[in-house]
Design an enzyme around this catalytic site. Structure first.
Site, PDB file in Angstrom:
ATOM      1  N   GLU A  53       0.861  -1.406  -0.190  1.00 19.17           N
ATOM      2  CA  GLU A  53      -0.042   0.001   0.027  1.00 19.17           C
ATOM      3  C   GLU A  53       0.859   1.402  -0.166  1.00 19.17           C
ATOM      4  O   GLU A  53       0.534   2.305  -0.628  1.00 19.17           O
ATOM      5  CB  GLU A  53      -1.029   0.089   1.261  1.00 19.17           C
ATOM      6  N   TRP A 178      20.834 -39.661 -11.239  1.00 17.37           N
ATOM      7  CA  TRP A 178      20.087 -38.619 -11.801  1.00 17.37           C
ATOM      8  C   TRP A 178      18.752 -39.379 -12.466  1.00 17.37           C
ATOM      9  O   TRP A 178      18.984 -39.914 -13.735  1.00 17.37           O
ATOM     10  CB  TRP A 178      20.559 -37.720 -12.539  1.00 17.37           C
ATOM     11  N   THR A 204      19.920 -40.370   2.375  1.00 20.11           N
ATOM     12  CA  THR A 204      20.175 -39.338   1.216  1.00 20.11           C
ATOM     13  C   THR A 204      21.247 -38.647   1.567  1.00 20.11           C
ATOM     14  O   THR A 204      22.441 -38.294   0.571  1.00 20.11           O
ATOM     15  CB  THR A 204      18.720 -38.250   1.102  1.00 20.11           C
ATOM     16  N   ARG A 215      22.403 -23.218  -6.552  1.00 17.73           N
ATOM     17  CA  ARG A 215      23.584 -22.935  -7.385  1.00 17.73           C
ATOM     18  C   ARG A 215      23.195 -22.797  -8.941  1.00 17.73           C
ATOM     19  O   ARG A 215      23.739 -22.344  -9.846  1.00 17.73           O
ATOM     20  CB  ARG A 215      24.761 -23.705  -7.337  1.00 17.73           C
TER      21      ARG A 215
END
Length: 350
Positions: A53, A178, A204, A215
Protein backbone atom coordinates in the site's frame (compact mmCIF):
# COMPACT_ATOMS: atom_id res chain seq x y z
CA UNK A 1 -14.45 -11.46 -14.55
CA UNK A 2 -15.89 -8.20 -13.21
CA UNK A 3 -14.01 -4.90 -12.92
CA UNK A 4 -13.03 -5.40 -9.27
CA UNK A 5 -11.63 -8.85 -10.05
CA UNK A 6 -9.65 -7.43 -12.97
CA UNK A 7 -7.84 -4.97 -10.71
CA UNK A 8 -7.36 -7.61 -7.99
CA UNK A 9 -5.85 -9.93 -10.58
CA UNK A 10 -3.28 -7.24 -11.35
CA UNK A 11 -2.53 -6.89 -7.62
CA UNK A 12 -1.98 -10.65 -7.46
CA UNK A 13 0.45 -10.49 -10.37
CA UNK A 14 2.45 -7.80 -8.60
CA UNK A 15 2.51 -9.67 -5.28
CA UNK A 16 3.75 -12.90 -6.84
CA UNK A 17 6.92 -11.16 -8.03
CA UNK A 18 8.17 -11.30 -4.44
CA UNK A 19 7.87 -15.09 -4.01
CA UNK A 20 10.57 -16.19 -1.59
CA UNK A 21 11.57 -12.62 -0.66
CA UNK A 22 9.11 -11.44 2.03
CA UNK A 23 9.00 -14.17 4.71
CA UNK A 24 8.10 -14.05 7.50
CA UNK A 25 5.82 -11.35 6.07
CA UNK A 26 3.17 -12.27 3.49
CA UNK A 27 3.25 -11.37 -0.19
CA UNK A 28 0.95 -8.43 -0.92
CA UNK A 29 0.10 -6.44 -4.04
CA UNK A 30 -1.85 -3.18 -4.27
CA UNK A 31 -3.45 -1.24 -7.12
CA UNK A 32 -4.98 2.26 -6.93
CA UNK A 33 -7.69 3.14 -9.44
CA UNK A 34 -9.22 6.53 -10.21
CA UNK A 35 -11.82 7.12 -12.93
CA UNK A 36 -11.34 3.49 -14.07
CA UNK A 37 -7.62 4.05 -14.68
CA UNK A 38 -4.73 2.58 -12.67
CA UNK A 39 -2.82 5.54 -11.23
CA UNK A 40 -0.54 3.67 -8.84
CA UNK A 41 0.54 0.17 -7.96
CA UNK A 42 3.10 -1.57 -5.80
CA UNK A 43 3.95 -4.70 -3.88
CA UNK A 44 5.86 -5.74 -0.78
CA UNK A 45 9.22 -6.47 -2.37
CA UNK A 46 11.41 -7.63 0.52
CA UNK A 47 11.03 -8.34 4.22
CA UNK A 48 11.54 -5.19 6.26
CA UNK A 49 10.86 -2.86 3.34
CA UNK A 50 7.79 -0.79 2.51
CA UNK A 51 4.46 -2.59 2.24
CA UNK A 52 2.42 -2.78 -0.95
CA UNK A 53 0.00 0.00 0.00
CA UNK A 54 2.88 2.35 0.80
CA UNK A 55 4.57 1.71 -2.55
CA UNK A 56 1.31 2.20 -4.46
CA UNK A 57 0.46 5.47 -2.71
CA UNK A 58 4.04 6.71 -3.12
CA UNK A 59 3.81 6.03 -6.84
CA UNK A 60 0.71 8.20 -7.07
CA UNK A 61 2.30 11.07 -5.13
CA UNK A 62 5.43 10.91 -7.31
CA UNK A 63 3.50 10.85 -10.59
CA UNK A 64 0.76 13.41 -10.05
CA UNK A 65 0.85 17.00 -8.83
CA UNK A 66 -2.78 16.66 -7.73
CA UNK A 67 -2.15 13.30 -5.98
CA UNK A 68 -4.03 14.30 -2.82
CA UNK A 69 -7.20 15.07 -4.77
CA UNK A 70 -6.92 11.88 -6.84
CA UNK A 71 -6.48 9.66 -3.79
CA UNK A 72 -9.58 11.17 -2.17
CA UNK A 73 -11.72 9.75 -4.98
CA UNK A 74 -9.86 6.51 -5.71
CA UNK A 75 -10.33 2.83 -4.98
CA UNK A 76 -7.57 0.72 -3.47
CA UNK A 77 -7.36 -2.98 -4.37
CA UNK A 78 -5.12 -5.00 -2.05
CA UNK A 79 -4.64 -8.78 -1.90
CA UNK A 80 -4.44 -8.91 1.91
CA UNK A 81 -6.07 -6.92 4.69
CA UNK A 82 -4.02 -3.77 5.45
CA UNK A 83 -2.02 -4.10 8.65
CA UNK A 84 -3.20 -2.27 11.76
CA UNK A 85 -0.12 -2.58 13.99
CA UNK A 86 3.36 -1.14 14.19
CA UNK A 87 5.89 -3.64 12.91
CA UNK A 88 8.97 -2.98 10.79
CA UNK A 89 6.85 -0.25 9.16
CA UNK A 90 3.88 1.87 10.36
CA UNK A 91 0.30 0.55 9.99
CA UNK A 92 -0.94 0.64 6.40
CA UNK A 93 -4.53 1.18 7.58
CA UNK A 94 -3.44 4.48 9.11
CA UNK A 95 -1.78 5.53 5.85
CA UNK A 96 -4.95 4.80 3.86
CA UNK A 97 -7.00 6.82 6.34
CA UNK A 98 -4.49 9.68 6.24
CA UNK A 99 -4.83 9.97 2.46
CA UNK A 100 -8.63 9.68 2.69
CA UNK A 101 -8.95 6.86 0.15
CA UNK A 102 -12.74 6.36 0.20
CA UNK A 103 -13.05 2.73 -0.92
CA UNK A 104 -10.93 -0.39 -0.35
CA UNK A 105 -11.28 -3.85 -1.91
CA UNK A 106 -9.57 -6.71 -0.03
CA UNK A 107 -8.81 -10.26 -1.16
CA UNK A 108 -7.92 -12.15 2.05
CA UNK A 109 -8.35 -11.44 5.74
CA UNK A 110 -4.99 -11.48 7.54
CA UNK A 111 -4.87 -14.39 10.06
CA UNK A 112 -1.96 -12.81 11.98
CA UNK A 113 -3.16 -12.18 15.54
CA UNK A 114 -2.21 -8.50 15.55
CA UNK A 115 -4.25 -7.85 12.38
CA UNK A 116 -7.05 -10.41 11.77
CA UNK A 117 -9.89 -7.99 11.11
CA UNK A 118 -8.42 -5.04 12.99
CA UNK A 119 -7.30 -3.35 9.76
CA UNK A 120 -10.83 -3.58 8.39
CA UNK A 121 -12.24 -2.25 11.66
CA UNK A 122 -9.94 0.80 11.48
CA UNK A 123 -10.89 1.56 7.89
CA UNK A 124 -14.61 1.13 8.52
CA UNK A 125 -14.48 3.30 11.65
CA UNK A 126 -12.90 6.05 9.52
CA UNK A 127 -15.85 5.95 7.11
CA UNK A 128 -14.07 4.03 4.35
CA UNK A 129 -16.20 1.60 2.34
CA UNK A 130 -14.60 -1.84 2.59
CA UNK A 131 -15.30 -4.85 0.34
CA UNK A 132 -13.81 -8.25 1.21
CA UNK A 133 -13.42 -11.62 -0.49
CA UNK A 134 -12.44 -10.33 -3.95
CA UNK A 135 -10.74 -13.32 -5.64
CA UNK A 136 -10.38 -14.76 -2.15
CA UNK A 137 -9.35 -18.25 -3.30
CA UNK A 138 -6.49 -16.90 -5.43
CA UNK A 139 -5.42 -14.49 -2.68
CA UNK A 140 -5.43 -17.30 -0.11
CA UNK A 141 -3.37 -19.47 -2.46
CA UNK A 142 -0.80 -16.70 -2.85
CA UNK A 143 -0.10 -16.72 0.89
CA UNK A 144 -0.64 -20.42 1.64
CA UNK A 145 2.68 -20.54 3.51
CA UNK A 146 1.86 -17.52 5.68
CA UNK A 147 -1.69 -18.75 6.37
CA UNK A 148 -0.60 -22.31 7.24
CA UNK A 149 2.03 -21.01 9.65
CA UNK A 150 -0.38 -18.76 11.55
CA UNK A 151 -3.43 -21.04 11.44
CA UNK A 152 -1.75 -24.41 12.09
CA UNK A 153 1.42 -23.39 13.93
CA UNK A 154 3.65 -25.20 11.46
CA UNK A 155 5.30 -24.53 8.11
CA UNK A 156 3.66 -25.24 4.77
CA UNK A 157 5.20 -28.61 3.81
CA UNK A 158 6.06 -29.61 0.25
CA UNK A 159 7.22 -33.14 -0.58
CA UNK A 160 9.37 -33.56 -3.68
CA UNK A 161 10.83 -36.57 -5.46
CA UNK A 162 11.55 -38.05 -8.88
CA UNK A 163 10.53 -41.58 -9.79
CA UNK A 164 11.24 -43.91 -12.69
CA UNK A 165 8.68 -45.08 -15.23
CA UNK A 166 8.27 -48.28 -13.19
CA UNK A 167 7.88 -46.60 -9.81
CA UNK A 168 11.33 -46.56 -8.24
CA UNK A 169 12.96 -43.59 -6.55
CA UNK A 170 16.54 -44.91 -6.66
CA UNK A 171 18.48 -47.91 -8.02
CA UNK A 172 19.53 -50.84 -5.83
CA UNK A 173 23.19 -49.81 -5.73
CA UNK A 174 24.31 -46.97 -3.49
CA UNK A 175 25.70 -44.74 -6.24
CA UNK A 176 23.94 -41.39 -6.85
CA UNK A 177 21.70 -41.58 -9.92
CA UNK A 178 19.92 -38.70 -11.66
CA UNK A 179 16.41 -39.63 -12.75
CA UNK A 180 15.14 -36.20 -13.76
CA UNK A 181 16.35 -34.01 -16.64
CA UNK A 182 18.78 -31.06 -16.31
CA UNK A 183 15.88 -28.64 -16.81
CA UNK A 184 13.90 -30.33 -14.06
CA UNK A 185 16.87 -30.05 -11.71
CA UNK A 186 17.11 -26.33 -12.49
CA UNK A 187 13.41 -25.98 -11.69
CA UNK A 188 14.01 -27.71 -8.35
CA UNK A 189 16.68 -25.13 -7.52
CA UNK A 190 14.17 -22.39 -8.32
CA UNK A 191 11.73 -24.05 -5.92
CA UNK A 192 14.42 -24.12 -3.25
CA UNK A 193 14.85 -20.36 -3.58
CA UNK A 194 11.12 -19.92 -2.90
CA UNK A 195 11.03 -21.86 0.37
CA UNK A 196 12.62 -21.08 3.73
CA UNK A 197 13.95 -24.54 4.59
CA UNK A 198 14.87 -27.84 2.96
CA UNK A 199 15.12 -31.28 4.61
CA UNK A 200 16.80 -34.61 3.81
CA UNK A 201 17.21 -37.78 5.82
CA UNK A 202 20.35 -39.62 6.88
CA UNK A 203 20.54 -42.03 3.94
CA UNK A 204 20.09 -39.32 1.31
CA UNK A 205 22.76 -37.18 2.96
CA UNK A 206 25.21 -40.09 3.08
CA UNK A 207 24.52 -41.44 -0.40
CA UNK A 208 24.04 -38.25 -2.44
CA UNK A 209 26.18 -35.78 -0.44
CA UNK A 210 23.80 -32.94 -1.46
CA UNK A 211 24.57 -29.24 -1.12
CA UNK A 212 20.89 -28.26 -0.86
CA UNK A 213 21.59 -24.83 -2.32
CA UNK A 214 20.37 -22.84 -5.34
CA UNK A 215 23.54 -22.93 -7.44
CA UNK A 216 21.50 -23.60 -10.62
CA UNK A 217 19.23 -20.63 -9.98
CA UNK A 218 19.83 -17.03 -8.97
CA UNK A 219 18.09 -17.05 -5.61
CA UNK A 220 18.40 -17.22 -1.85
CA UNK A 221 19.60 -20.48 -0.32
CA UNK A 222 17.13 -22.15 2.06
CA UNK A 223 17.96 -23.18 5.61
CA UNK A 224 19.43 -26.70 5.34
CA UNK A 225 18.01 -29.44 7.59
CA UNK A 226 19.21 -33.00 7.97
CA UNK A 227 18.02 -35.86 10.16
CA UNK A 228 21.02 -37.62 11.73
CA UNK A 229 19.69 -39.52 14.71
CA UNK A 230 22.98 -41.04 15.87
CA UNK A 231 25.31 -38.30 14.52
CA UNK A 232 26.78 -40.91 12.22
CA UNK A 233 27.16 -38.77 9.09
CA UNK A 234 30.67 -37.89 7.93
CA UNK A 235 31.73 -34.35 8.91
CA UNK A 236 33.21 -34.03 5.43
CA UNK A 237 29.79 -33.87 3.75
CA UNK A 238 28.73 -30.68 1.97
CA UNK A 239 25.98 -30.22 4.56
CA UNK A 240 28.60 -29.56 7.23
CA UNK A 241 30.80 -27.18 5.24
CA UNK A 242 29.63 -24.07 7.17
CA UNK A 243 28.71 -22.36 3.88
CA UNK A 244 25.13 -21.71 4.97
CA UNK A 245 22.99 -22.18 8.10
CA UNK A 246 22.26 -25.86 8.74
CA UNK A 247 20.29 -27.69 11.45
CA UNK A 248 21.02 -31.30 12.42
CA UNK A 249 18.13 -33.08 14.15
CA UNK A 250 19.53 -35.77 16.42
CA UNK A 251 18.89 -37.53 19.75
CA UNK A 252 22.18 -36.71 21.49
CA UNK A 253 22.82 -32.98 21.83
CA UNK A 254 21.76 -29.38 21.34
CA UNK A 255 24.69 -27.15 20.41
CA UNK A 256 25.81 -24.42 18.00
CA UNK A 257 29.03 -24.55 15.99
CA UNK A 258 29.24 -21.43 13.80
CA UNK A 259 26.55 -21.96 11.10
CA UNK A 260 25.87 -25.53 12.23
CA UNK A 261 23.14 -26.05 14.84
CA UNK A 262 22.41 -29.37 16.52
CA UNK A 263 18.85 -29.79 17.82
CA UNK A 264 18.04 -32.73 20.08
CA UNK A 265 14.62 -34.33 19.55
CA UNK A 266 12.84 -37.52 20.62
CA UNK A 267 12.94 -40.20 17.92
CA UNK A 268 10.27 -42.45 19.40
CA UNK A 269 7.14 -41.79 17.41
CA UNK A 270 6.56 -38.32 15.99
CA UNK A 271 9.70 -37.08 14.27
CA UNK A 272 7.93 -35.10 11.48
CA UNK A 273 5.75 -33.30 14.05
CA UNK A 274 8.74 -32.46 16.23
CA UNK A 275 10.66 -31.08 13.26
CA UNK A 276 7.65 -29.03 12.15
CA UNK A 277 7.25 -27.63 15.67
CA UNK A 278 10.92 -26.68 15.92
CA UNK A 279 10.60 -24.84 12.60
CA UNK A 280 7.49 -23.06 13.83
CA UNK A 281 9.40 -21.85 16.89
CA UNK A 282 12.12 -20.52 14.58
CA UNK A 283 9.59 -18.63 12.42
CA UNK A 284 10.06 -20.88 9.38
CA UNK A 285 6.90 -20.77 7.25
CA UNK A 286 7.75 -23.25 4.50
CA UNK A 287 9.64 -26.52 4.16
CA UNK A 288 10.49 -28.63 1.13
CA UNK A 289 11.28 -32.27 1.90
CA UNK A 290 13.57 -33.76 -0.75
CA UNK A 291 14.09 -37.24 0.62
CA UNK A 292 14.86 -39.93 0.91
CA UNK A 293 12.07 -42.44 0.65
CA UNK A 294 11.94 -43.18 4.40
CA UNK A 295 11.73 -39.50 5.34
CA UNK A 296 9.09 -38.77 2.70
CA UNK A 297 7.05 -41.79 3.79
CA UNK A 298 7.17 -40.66 7.42
CA UNK A 299 5.63 -37.30 6.51
CA UNK A 300 3.01 -39.10 4.41
CA UNK A 301 2.29 -41.64 7.17
CA UNK A 302 1.67 -38.87 9.68
CA UNK A 303 -0.39 -36.90 7.12
CA UNK A 304 1.93 -33.95 7.64
CA UNK A 305 2.18 -32.50 4.16
CA UNK A 306 0.33 -29.93 2.09
CA UNK A 307 1.68 -30.41 -1.40
CA UNK A 308 3.68 -33.04 -3.30
CA UNK A 309 5.66 -32.40 -6.48
CA UNK A 310 6.57 -35.57 -8.32
CA UNK A 311 8.66 -35.92 -11.46
CA UNK A 312 7.84 -39.08 -13.40
CA UNK A 313 10.59 -39.87 -15.88
CA UNK A 314 10.43 -42.14 -18.93
CA UNK A 315 13.44 -44.12 -17.67
CA UNK A 316 12.77 -47.53 -16.09
CA UNK A 317 15.01 -48.86 -13.32
CA UNK A 318 13.55 -52.41 -13.19
CA UNK A 319 14.51 -52.69 -9.53
CA UNK A 320 15.43 -50.47 -6.62
CA UNK A 321 13.88 -48.43 -3.83
CA UNK A 322 10.13 -47.99 -4.30
CA UNK A 323 8.82 -44.46 -4.64
CA UNK A 324 6.45 -43.13 -1.97
CA UNK A 325 2.73 -43.63 -2.54
CA UNK A 326 0.35 -40.82 -1.67
CA UNK A 327 -3.11 -41.40 -0.22
CA UNK A 328 -6.13 -39.96 -2.00
CA UNK A 329 -5.11 -36.48 -3.10
CA UNK A 330 -6.21 -33.62 -5.28
CA UNK A 331 -4.09 -33.77 -8.43
CA UNK A 332 -3.52 -30.66 -10.47
CA UNK A 333 -3.13 -30.87 -14.27
CA UNK A 334 0.13 -32.49 -15.41
CA UNK A 335 2.87 -30.43 -17.00
CA UNK A 336 6.00 -31.55 -18.81
CA UNK A 337 9.59 -30.45 -18.26
CA UNK A 338 11.52 -31.84 -21.24
CA UNK A 339 10.56 -35.55 -21.08
CA UNK A 340 9.67 -35.48 -17.38
CA UNK A 341 6.04 -35.39 -16.36
CA UNK A 342 5.47 -33.12 -13.36
CA UNK A 343 2.55 -34.10 -11.17
CA UNK A 344 1.47 -31.81 -8.34
CA UNK A 345 -0.82 -33.07 -5.59
CA UNK A 346 -2.61 -31.26 -2.78
CA UNK A 347 -3.52 -32.87 0.51
CA UNK A 348 -7.28 -32.26 0.90
CA UNK A 349 -7.24 -33.19 4.59
CA UNK A 350 -4.51 -30.64 5.36
Amino acid sequence: MNTAETYMRRALELASDALGQTAPNPMVGAVIVCDEQIIGEGYHEHYGQAHAEVNAINQVTERYANAAELLRRSQLFVTLEPCAHQGKTPPCADLIIKHQVPEVYIGSIDPFEQVNGKGIEKLTAAGIRVHTGILKEACDELNKRFFTYHRKQRPYIILKWAESADGFIAPENKEPYWLSSPTSRKLVHKWRSEEQAILVGTQTAAKDNPRLDTRLWNGRNPLRLVIDRHLSLSPGLHLFDQSQPTIVFNEHKTAVQEQLTFVQIDFYGYVPQLIAYQLYLKGIQSLIVEGGAHTLNEFIRHNLWDEARVFSTPKPLHAGLSAPVLPASQQLPDTFVEDDRLQIYRNPSA
